[in-house]
Design a protein around this motif. Structure first.
Motif, PDB file in Angstrom:
ATOM      1  N   PHE A 533      20.470 -16.240  41.872  1.00 51.27           N
ATOM      2  CA  PHE A 533      21.261 -15.489  40.910  1.00 51.27           C
ATOM      3  C   PHE A 533      20.362 -14.487  40.182  1.00 51.27           C
ATOM      4  O   PHE A 533      19.326 -14.852  39.616  1.00 51.27           O
ATOM      5  CB  PHE A 533      21.916 -16.421  39.892  1.00 51.27           C
ATOM      6  CG  PHE A 533      23.010 -17.273  40.461  1.00 51.27           C
ATOM      7  CD1 PHE A 533      24.309 -16.807  40.538  1.00 51.27           C
ATOM      8  CD2 PHE A 533      22.740 -18.551  40.937  1.00 51.27           C
ATOM      9  CE1 PHE A 533      25.328 -17.588  41.061  1.00 51.27           C
ATOM     10  CE2 PHE A 533      23.750 -19.345  41.462  1.00 51.27           C
ATOM     11  CZ  PHE A 533      25.046 -18.863  41.526  1.00 51.27           C
ATOM     12  N   LYS A 534      20.770 -13.233  40.201  1.00 50.28           N
ATOM     13  CA  LYS A 534      20.028 -12.158  39.549  1.00 50.28           C
ATOM     14  C   LYS A 534      20.453 -12.030  38.096  1.00 50.28           C
ATOM     15  O   LYS A 534      21.645 -12.017  37.776  1.00 50.28           O
ATOM     16  CB  LYS A 534      20.275 -10.843  40.290  1.00 50.28           C
ATOM     17  CG  LYS A 534      19.492  -9.657  39.748  1.00 50.28           C
ATOM     18  CD  LYS A 534      19.762  -8.422  40.580  1.00 50.28           C
ATOM     19  CE  LYS A 534      18.977  -7.221  40.053  1.00 50.28           C
ATOM     20  NZ  LYS A 534      19.224  -6.015  40.880  1.00 50.28           N
ATOM     21  N   ASN A 535      19.475 -11.899  37.226  1.00 47.65           N
ATOM     22  CA  ASN A 535      19.719 -11.734  35.794  1.00 47.65           C
ATOM     23  C   ASN A 535      20.009 -10.259  35.512  1.00 47.65           C
ATOM     24  O   ASN A 535      19.173  -9.389  35.775  1.00 47.65           O
ATOM     25  CB  ASN A 535      18.488 -12.201  35.016  1.00 47.65           C
ATOM     26  CG  ASN A 535      18.738 -12.322  33.514  1.00 47.65           C
ATOM     27  OD1 ASN A 535      19.666 -11.738  32.977  1.00 47.65           O
ATOM     28  ND2 ASN A 535      17.890 -13.081  32.854  1.00 47.65           N
ATOM     29  N   THR A 536      21.197  -9.971  34.981  1.00 51.66           N
ATOM     30  CA  THR A 536      21.587  -8.588  34.697  1.00 51.66           C
ATOM     31  C   THR A 536      21.322  -8.188  33.253  1.00 51.66           C
ATOM     32  O   THR A 536      21.727  -7.106  32.825  1.00 51.66           O
ATOM     33  CB  THR A 536      23.079  -8.377  35.008  1.00 51.66           C
ATOM     34  OG1 THR A 536      23.873  -9.197  34.128  1.00 51.66           O
ATOM     35  CG2 THR A 536      23.393  -8.729  36.454  1.00 51.66           C
ATOM     36  N   GLN A 537      20.650  -9.061  32.492  1.00 62.32           N
ATOM     37  CA  GLN A 537      20.291  -8.737  31.112  1.00 62.32           C
ATOM     38  C   GLN A 537      19.485  -7.432  31.082  1.00 62.32           C
ATOM     39  O   GLN A 537      18.643  -7.176  31.953  1.00 62.32           O
ATOM     40  CB  GLN A 537      19.448  -9.872  30.527  1.00 62.32           C
ATOM     41  CG  GLN A 537      18.956  -9.642  29.117  1.00 62.32           C
ATOM     42  CD  GLN A 537      19.891 -10.216  28.093  1.00 62.32           C
ATOM     43  OE1 GLN A 537      20.841 -10.915  28.432  1.00 62.32           O
ATOM     44  NE2 GLN A 537      19.627  -9.924  26.829  1.00 62.32           N
ATOM     45  N   THR A 538      19.731  -6.594  30.084  1.00 61.83           N
ATOM     46  CA  THR A 538      19.018  -5.312  29.996  1.00 61.83           C
ATOM     47  C   THR A 538      18.341  -5.108  28.650  1.00 61.83           C
ATOM     48  O   THR A 538      17.643  -4.104  28.468  1.00 61.83           O
ATOM     49  CB  THR A 538      19.983  -4.135  30.242  1.00 61.83           C
ATOM     50  OG1 THR A 538      21.054  -4.196  29.298  1.00 61.83           O
ATOM     51  CG2 THR A 538      20.546  -4.177  31.656  1.00 61.83           C
ATOM     52  N   THR A 539      18.523  -6.028  27.711  1.00 61.34           N
ATOM     53  CA  THR A 539      17.933  -5.869  26.389  1.00 61.34           C
ATOM     54  C   THR A 539      16.878  -6.936  26.148  1.00 61.34           C
ATOM     55  O   THR A 539      16.877  -7.988  26.777  1.00 61.34           O
ATOM     56  CB  THR A 539      19.008  -5.967  25.298  1.00 61.34           C
ATOM     57  OG1 THR A 539      19.661  -7.245  25.396  1.00 61.34           O
ATOM     58  CG2 THR A 539      20.046  -4.868  25.451  1.00 61.34           C
ATOM     59  N   GLY A 540      15.992  -6.656  25.207  1.00 62.11           N
ATOM     60  CA  GLY A 540      14.927  -7.596  24.872  1.00 62.11           C
ATOM     61  C   GLY A 540      13.653  -7.265  25.616  1.00 62.11           C
ATOM     62  O   GLY A 540      13.652  -7.080  26.838  1.00 62.11           O
ATOM     63  N   HIS A 541      12.550  -7.168  24.886  1.00 62.05           N
ATOM     64  CA  HIS A 541      11.271  -6.825  25.496  1.00 62.05           C
ATOM     65  C   HIS A 541      10.612  -8.067  26.095  1.00 62.05           C
ATOM     66  O   HIS A 541      10.952  -9.196  25.758  1.00 62.05           O
ATOM     67  CB  HIS A 541      10.347  -6.188  24.457  1.00 62.05           C
ATOM     68  CG  HIS A 541      10.878  -4.902  23.890  1.00 62.05           C
ATOM     69  ND1 HIS A 541      11.208  -3.824  24.674  1.00 62.05           N
ATOM     70  CD2 HIS A 541      11.147  -4.530  22.614  1.00 62.05           C
ATOM     71  CE1 HIS A 541      11.644  -2.833  23.918  1.00 62.05           C
ATOM     72  NE2 HIS A 541      11.620  -3.244  22.658  1.00 62.05           N
ATOM     73  N   TYR A 542       9.637  -7.817  26.947  1.00 60.35           N
ATOM     74  CA  TYR A 542       8.961  -8.923  27.629  1.00 60.35           C
ATOM     75  C   TYR A 542       7.504  -8.564  27.879  1.00 60.35           C
ATOM     76  O   TYR A 542       7.095  -7.392  27.844  1.00 60.35           O
ATOM     77  CB  TYR A 542       9.642  -9.242  28.960  1.00 60.35           C
ATOM     78  CG  TYR A 542       9.508  -8.142  29.986  1.00 60.35           C
ATOM     79  CD1 TYR A 542       8.409  -8.099  30.858  1.00 60.35           C
ATOM     80  CD2 TYR A 542      10.452  -7.123  30.078  1.00 60.35           C
ATOM     81  CE1 TYR A 542       8.268  -7.085  31.785  1.00 60.35           C
ATOM     82  CE2 TYR A 542      10.311  -6.097  31.006  1.00 60.35           C
ATOM     83  CZ  TYR A 542       9.219  -6.073  31.856  1.00 60.35           C
ATOM     84  OH  TYR A 542       9.078  -5.059  32.764  1.00 60.35           O
ATOM     85  N   ILE A 543       6.712  -9.591  28.137  1.00 59.20           N
ATOM     86  CA  ILE A 543       5.348  -9.467  28.642  1.00 59.20           C
ATOM     87  C   ILE A 543       5.218 -10.458  29.795  1.00 59.20           C
ATOM     88  O   ILE A 543       5.629 -11.609  29.668  1.00 59.20           O
ATOM     89  CB  ILE A 543       4.295  -9.798  27.564  1.00 59.20           C
ATOM     90  CG1 ILE A 543       4.316  -8.762  26.446  1.00 59.20           C
ATOM     91  CG2 ILE A 543       2.903  -9.893  28.172  1.00 59.20           C
ATOM     92  CD1 ILE A 543       3.833  -7.390  26.864  1.00 59.20           C
ATOM     93  N   GLN A 544       4.661 -10.020  30.917  1.00 61.51           N
ATOM     94  CA  GLN A 544       4.379 -10.928  32.026  1.00 61.51           C
ATOM     95  C   GLN A 544       2.872 -10.955  32.279  1.00 61.51           C
ATOM     96  O   GLN A 544       2.232  -9.902  32.323  1.00 61.51           O
ATOM     97  CB  GLN A 544       5.144 -10.524  33.284  1.00 61.51           C
ATOM     98  CG  GLN A 544       6.654 -10.594  33.067  1.00 61.51           C
ATOM     99  CD  GLN A 544       7.443 -10.655  34.350  1.00 61.51           C
ATOM    100  OE1 GLN A 544       7.992 -11.690  34.692  1.00 61.51           O
ATOM    101  NE2 GLN A 544       7.532  -9.544  35.054  1.00 61.51           N
ATOM    102  N   ILE A 545       2.348 -12.167  32.426  1.00 66.31           N
ATOM    103  CA  ILE A 545       0.927 -12.367  32.633  1.00 66.31           C
ATOM    104  C   ILE A 545       0.710 -12.907  34.039  1.00 66.31           C
ATOM    105  O   ILE A 545       1.222 -13.969  34.388  1.00 66.31           O
ATOM    106  CB  ILE A 545       0.336 -13.363  31.607  1.00 66.31           C
ATOM    107  CG1 ILE A 545       0.760 -12.994  30.181  1.00 66.31           C
ATOM    108  CG2 ILE A 545      -1.179 -13.430  31.750  1.00 66.31           C
ATOM    109  CD1 ILE A 545       0.298 -11.632  29.720  1.00 66.31           C
ATOM    110  N   GLN A 546      -0.013 -12.163  34.863  1.00 67.96           N
ATOM    111  CA  GLN A 546      -0.377 -12.634  36.200  1.00 67.96           C
ATOM    112  C   GLN A 546      -1.760 -13.274  36.105  1.00 67.96           C
ATOM    113  O   GLN A 546      -2.765 -12.595  35.921  1.00 67.96           O
ATOM    114  CB  GLN A 546      -0.377 -11.498  37.214  1.00 67.96           C
ATOM    115  CG  GLN A 546      -0.677 -11.965  38.631  1.00 67.96           C
ATOM    116  CD  GLN A 546      -0.555 -10.843  39.644  1.00 67.96           C
ATOM    117  OE1 GLN A 546       0.228  -9.921  39.467  1.00 67.96           O
ATOM    118  NE2 GLN A 546      -1.331 -10.917  40.716  1.00 67.96           N
ATOM    119  N   VAL A 547      -1.792 -14.602  36.242  1.00 75.44           N
ATOM    120  CA  VAL A 547      -3.024 -15.356  36.049  1.00 75.44           C
ATOM    121  C   VAL A 547      -3.742 -15.515  37.388  1.00 75.44           C
ATOM    122  O   VAL A 547      -3.181 -16.066  38.340  1.00 75.44           O
ATOM    123  CB  VAL A 547      -2.730 -16.742  35.436  1.00 75.44           C
ATOM    124  CG1 VAL A 547      -4.031 -17.500  35.191  1.00 75.44           C
ATOM    125  CG2 VAL A 547      -1.941 -16.594  34.136  1.00 75.44           C
ATOM    126  N   GLY A 548      -4.977 -15.047  37.446  1.00 73.93           N
ATOM    127  CA  GLY A 548      -5.792 -15.226  38.632  1.00 73.93           C
ATOM    128  C   GLY A 548      -6.794 -16.347  38.435  1.00 73.93           C
ATOM    129  O   GLY A 548      -6.738 -17.087  37.450  1.00 73.93           O
TER     130      GLY A 548
END
Length: 626
Positions: A533-548
């Motif tokens: 299921f794809k999330n169609t939300q369009t509001t609200g900021h985010y940060i994604q951290i790619q951990v190596g």
């Protein structure tokens, strides 16, 4: 707060004006939920981004998310239990058609670079054929070009067993991943423990270091957590009897501290997941509870003329049901070697045109199914027309069998036990307190797993809960939105509803598969299908951290604790956190919603060996590599 699925029976007079009669209250909320989710849903089917064969198959556990080729996009491992383990490569937000990695009876999965060769190793717990075919766990290696090779047995092979749980984890905090390898107890071991803890010798070998105390039956379900916040992985074991809390005393040595840590003796647990619901920096628990379908349970949906049943371990003749000239089996499931559908008084075997492992659909006319045998001597599922608009169903099975019959005008049902209450335990200085009522979690259902994720990017983790369901109705996920750490509010218009009949709810996992900053949801049902299921939300900021890997000793990202500090708030998540009982995801991309915050942001990553890396963040809606 809405209370779902409390045991009751509804009369025709109370429902006829709305929906028609339903004989079991459990069906009503599911059907209402289906109609409510058609408009303004937050989640929609991912469509062409996720293409699988339209088959109802048995499953094992929650889907495993792992970046197998290390390109930054999360790949999937889907275990269709007893059929095949599939790899779905993520091509920058679109999944390729599934590739069969290995066929047969596979159980727990865990993927990570355990030998620091730069490739990802997948360990697979292989089933033991109910004790007749004990095998050791199998390891595959994935390189960055998507080449897959089989890893040879270690100098001393991993133990042969009825494999259940495998999880890579750094048990001694040296930066090298060790292995939890738990088995369903076998008679041949004469009561000896089969809960193996393997140490990584840093030379590409795993060697047995210790064992946890023996367990009974399916008590191998495991959550890796750290309830006393000392950096050492603690374990919660469940699945048979009461939950056991094992606290790490030293490397590979554990003490049972259940009475000191848990607020109550807790049974009928189906999953445990970490959640920092109040953003205080430690890991609380969300716990699902429920009972499995019991032999002889049956459900009738009068509105849709559907009768569903479940049986195992012996012979059963169900009460006759009323239907017309034609009925249809939907998603008929019975395992080898008792797959036959035996028809009429002569019990002749229906000739299926294709493979018989997946759910089968069969249309029957009464004149081709006249009579019903006196004795059910052959193994299989029996059906026959016995006159006067009456049909009869019977089974002679050992392994579980189930199905749905369409076109039923009336049937007696045996809906089984009422639902149970799920729980949230708050971590208070290493001890858990039950805060379920305080947070407004109030429903009864048989539930199986959870996804913990911030689905609206407001900076607080939400909860999505899969229900077991009743075979004859659509199955909506229970969604609770976090109210800034003070309570949870149930969301009704979310779109996370599955429709296949005869399926038993099982696993749910969050995954931002297209890296757009909004968490999507993957669901897999026992005797059903996989759904993205794809999330169609369009509001609200985010940060994604790619951990190596860690900067100095290259400790694996799996198990690393990531903390985000923003606008006088903090959030914490662990790489690989999941509600999977036997498996462990290892998605290195950790998602944080931050609401409208866009300043004073800092992220800290602590790897399993204690290394820490910190970065300051100047803008939102981006993926940061650490």
């Amino acid at each position: 707060m809405i209370k779902l699925y409390k045991p009751a029976y509804l009369t025709l007079s109370c429902l006829v004006a709305l929906l028609g009669c339903q004989t079991n209250a459990q069906q009503l909320p599911m059907d209402i939920a289906k109609s409510n989710h058609k408009i303004n849903s937050q989640f929609v089917d991912a469509g062409k981004d996720f293409q699988l064969e339209n088959k109802n198959l048995r499953k094992w556990d929650v889907a495993t998310v792992a970046d197998l080729d290390q390109d930054g996009y999360p790949d999937l491992l889907l275990n269709d239990h007893g059929f095949s383990l599939k790899v779905m490569w993520n091509n920058k937000g679109k999944y390729a058609k599934p590739y069969d990695l290995i066929m047969g009876d596979m159980h727990g999965l865990s993927a990570a670079d355990f030998d620091k060769d730069g490739n990802i190793e997948l360990v697979i717990a292989r089933g033991g054929g109910s004790g007749s075919n004990a095998r050791n766990s199998k390891i595959f290696r994935f390189d960055k070009q998507r080449n897959i090779t089989s890893v040879s047995d270690f100098d001393k092979p991993l133990a042969f067993m009825r494999g259940r749980t495998v999880k890579w984890v750094d048990l001694d905090q040296d930066g090298w991943l060790d292995l939890i390898n738990f088995a369903f107890p076998s008679i041949e071991m004469k009561g000896a423990s089969e809960n193996y803890l393997y140490a990584n010798d840093r030379q590409g070998q795993l060697v047995e270091k210790n064992r946890l105390p023996k367990i009974s039956k399916d008590g191998q379900k495991t959550l890796i957590t750290d309830f006393n916040s000392d950096g050492s992985p603690d374990l919660l074991l469940y699945g048979n009897g009461a939950v056991k809390a094992y606290q790490a005393q030293s490397a590979y040595n554990y003490e049972d501290v259940s009475e000191q840590v848990l607020p109550i003796s807790l049974t009928d647990v189906t999953s445990i997941n970490e959640i920092d619901y109040d953003n205080d920096g430690d890991f609380d628990l969300v716990i699902t509870r429920g009972k499995e379908l019991e032999a002889g349970e049956s459900y009738f949906n009068q509105q849709k003329q559907l009768f569903g049943y479940f049986w195992k371990r012996g012979v059963k003749k169900f009460a006759p049901f009323k239907a017309g000239d034609v009925i249809e089996f939907i998603n008929l499931q019975s395992q080898w070697p008792t797959k036959d559908l035996l028809i009429g008084e002569s019990a002749y075997a229906y000739q299926f045109p294709g493979e018989t492992h997946s759910g089968r659909d069969v249309r029957l006319v009464n004149s081709d199914a006249l009579g019903f045998p006196d004795e059910l001597t052959e193994k299989g599922t029996y059906i026959g027309y016995i006159g006067n608009r009456q049909w009869r169903l019977g089974t002679n099975l050992w392994s579980p069998g189930s199905g749905v019959i369409k076109g039923v005008e009336f049937a007696k049902e045996n809906p089984g036990s009422p639902g149970l209450k799920d729980l949230i335990f708050e971590n208070r200085q290493g001890k858990f307190v039950d805060v379920t009522d305080k947070l407004g979690i109030d429903y009864l259902s048989h539930t199986t797993s959870t996804a913990v994720a911030d689905i609206n990017n407001d900076g607080y983790q939400d909860i999505m809960i899969v229900q077991r369901g009743n075979l004859v109705s659509s199955n909506p996920v229970i969604v609770y939105l976090n109210q800034q750490g003070q309570s949870f509010k149930q969301q009704s218009m979310h779109g996370l509803v599955t429709e296949e009949l005869g399926a038993i709810g099982l696993g749910i996992e969050p995954v931002d598969y297209n890296l757009d900053g909004f968490v999507d949801i993957l669901i897999g049902h026992e005797r059903g299908k996989w759904h993205l299921f794809k999330n169609t939300q369009t509001t609200g900021h985010y940060i994604q951290i790619q951990v190596g890997p860690s900067p100095n000793s290259k400790a694996a990202s799996l198990g690393a604790v990531v903390k985000l500090f923003h606008c006088n708030k903090q959030q914490v998540k662990r790489v690989g956190s999941t509600s999977a009982a036997y498996s462990l995801s290892s998605n290195p991309v950790v998602h944080f919603g931050v609401g409208e915050c866009s300043k004073n942001m800092r992220v800290s990553v602590q790897w399993s060996n204690g290394e820490i890396e910190t970065k300051f963040i100047t803008s939102t809606n981006q993926l940061i590599k650490i």
